[in-house]
Design an enzyme around this catalytic site. Structure first.
Site, PDB file in Angstrom:
ATOM      1  CB  SER A   1       0.429   0.626   6.137  1.00  0.00           C
ATOM      2  OG  SER A   1       1.064  -0.440   5.475  1.00  0.00           O
TER       3      SER A   1
ATOM      4  CG  ASP B   1       7.433   3.593   3.733  1.00  0.00           C
ATOM      5  OD1 ASP B   1       7.796   2.424   3.517  1.00  0.00           O
ATOM      6  OD2 ASP B   1       6.260   3.914   3.963  1.00  0.00           O
TER       7      ASP B   1
ATOM      8  CG  HIS C   1       5.817   0.822   6.085  1.00  0.00           C
ATOM      9  ND1 HIS C   1       5.096   1.598   5.193  1.00  0.00           N
ATOM     10  CD2 HIS C   1       4.911  -0.035   6.633  1.00  0.00           C
ATOM     11  CE1 HIS C   1       3.828   1.204   5.190  1.00  0.00           C
ATOM     12  NE2 HIS C   1       3.694   0.231   6.058  1.00  0.00           N
TER      13      HIS C   1
END
Lengths: 368, 368
Positions: free
Chosen positions: B148, B314, B348
């Site tokens: 991320s 995601d 995610h």
């Protein structure tokens, strides 16, 4: 011929028995019609609106510039041809555009219901419409069509009033609201509830309309994420930046941020917050299988020709949800349905925006 | 061997020149290390944290039960094996866990910066880390890994300090933050800003920690939608309902609603709202191509072996975004990269949760 737009409000004094066991009485239903009812009443098309929609589906009111939410689809020579069909669109029970909702006066006094308004379901909305049609002496219709929450109503009609419509066209909807859709609604509900100007439901609606309600704007912003798709957001906004603000200013804005702000805050000028809580609640608890052993059992009641339409990149009601309905018809052995997954990058709002992708299908379905 | 967890804070008096043209001085960087630095300093692995993460990536502090955010990945005999590697994870500049951020005292007085804190970028975060490593006399590292926002840092390192790392492992990230991710951040920012308890940035952080900040909770709820996927939400929550509340009660709750509430409100007890504004801003303005003619030109600087990992479902940083980086490497003729799209329904947060899906890849990459 002309659109022949007419707006009416019908008043009902008999109690409306709701799914919750509670009753609503008396109540009003505001509705709009386009075209002319033919002699044998065989040309009725019912249009069902979505979360923030209203009975005003087509045409433009005098002195206004904005036309009804499906104006591109409904009218003379359009897909829902008002030269042929008598179109009825009613504002759902629980809404804020004329039909009885949480901000309507609670009989017999004149104070709004607010939290005393009962939770209504999509099934209740459909029941109220069925009662309206009874009043209008319409006992069977040619077709029922709607998208999003309107599609939910169309499906609910098919199950609970199986002999009422010949054809059902449901688009951008589902058989039961899924957790991601509930989650988006949750953000909005929480944002409304926690806004001090909401005054725990005891706000002055005129003040809200004038000053806006940040919480509802924020919730609507979350909603707008779910109405688009990554593909359409990339196409629409990319990483475009409002150059009047610096990139390194904390409050400098990307185009997508301005879009959300504008649509979020503008929304609070024309929609009522308590109504938003009630209608999103109706959407959250929507489940065609409720009261049946399963979705399959529910769908066994259907006799109308079913037209199920999903949009490929809809992230709110995903295309596989509609396919799950189609699969159940297949399992039942009911072949009287069409399932179409429309190629579209737009996302959920395609049912309002990309009319060219389904208008000929709608026309053929109604006329065929 | 033991994890050998050590926590330090380094103080810097030289100005940090930021991308915005502004400077930060003096500033602190808090960091944590695991394992032991070998004699020729060839065993350093840098771990980069995400939006709400910190330097505390592994191990458990005395008296606490919760371990570091990548504890499953970092430790003796784990994928990032602290028997072999000296692991460093630093809290990013602009954060609220020890490194200088918007709530740090503004030199020379003791009042927090608040809005006077400059906007920092991912590139700035990386630059500050590079300066920290200089201080530690570490001038080249074996690998940099992050997911991320941590993946963004890893990629930014690869471009701006091409000779610093042998290997880069970037997962669940992108080359430039896309409008849907900016939109989710926008909802959170707006919700924080409009909360009266935020006091336009002049809140008392102790009061916020005690009482929570509804706006930040609401924003975090929106965030949680983006951290999961429709598939994982269906699996995790379905339409389960908390039966203590009635389905027809306006405030009755689906499981997914309780989940969002719990995580949203809990979040405000341990994260600072102004910091949330600054870090989400850093994420929004992140774009590897900034300062270059194109992403391709930026990627031409890379010399490290690149390991690009995306997760199939995601919805925040979509797998095609990582593929776009891989495609540019292909276009450039740089074959020194791996691109892996991991089968995962989780969404995610898979980079934090589904370690079993990539730990052996990480191990092989580091050890190979």
């Amino acid at each position: 011929m002309s659109l022949n737009l007419q707006t009416y409000t019908e008043h009902f004094t008999n109690p409306l028995y709701l799914e919750s066991g509670r009753i609503l009485e008396p109540y009003d239903i505001t509705y709009e019609t386009y075209g002319e009812l033919n002699e044998d009443k065989s040309n009725v098309v019912v249009v069902c609106h979505a979360l923030t929609g209203s009975h005003h589906a087509a045409g433009t009111y005098e002195g206004e510039t904005k036309s009804g939410w499906w104006d591109g689809l409904i009218g003379p020579n359009k897909a829902i041809d008002t030269d042929k069909y008598f179109v009825i669109c009613s504002n759902v029970i629980g809404s804020c555009f004329g039909s009885t909702g949480p901000m309507s006066p609670q009989h017999p006094h004149q104070e709004p219901y607010r939290y005393k308004f009962p939770v209504v379901s999509i099934k209740d909305m459909v029941k109220a419409q069925r009662i309206l049609f009874d009043r209008l002496d319409i006992h069977r219709v040619h077709a029922i069509i709607g998208g999003s929450m309107g599609g939910m109503q169309a499906l609910q009609f098919a199950i609970h009033y199986p002999n009422f419509a010949n054809k059902i066209i449901a688009m951008a909807a589902t058989h039961a609201t899924q957790p991601w859709a509930i989650a988006f609604n949750k953000v909005a509900q929480e944002a409304i509830l926690k806004d001090p100007d909401f005054k725990q439901g005891y706000y002055d609606p005129e003040i809200i309309k004038e000053q806006g309600l940040a919480g509802m704007a924020i919730g609507r912003m979350a909603g707008h994420i779910s109405f688009l798709s990554p593909e359409s957001m990339r196409e629409k906004f990319g990483r475009d930046y409002k150059l009047t603000d610096g990139l390194y200013e904390l409050f400098g804005k990307f185009q997508v941020e301005s879009y959300l702000e504008y649509n979020g805050y503008n929304f609070t000028k024309w929609f009522d917050p308590l109504t938003y809580l009630y209608i999103t609640k109706a959407i959250n608890i929507y489940d065609l299988s409720r009261g049946f052993d399963s979705l399959r059992e529910a769908l066994k009641r259907v006799t109308a020709k079913m037209h199920l339409i999903s949009f490929k990149n809809d992230i709110l009601f995903k295309n596989f949800e509609m396919l799950e309905i189609a699969d159940e018809f297949k399992n039942i052995g009911n072949t009287n349905y069409d399932y179409i997954d429309i190629e579209s990058d737009y996302g959920h709002d395609a049912f309002l925006v990309e009319l060219e992708k389904f208008e000929s299908y709608v026309k053929d379905t109604l006329d065929g």
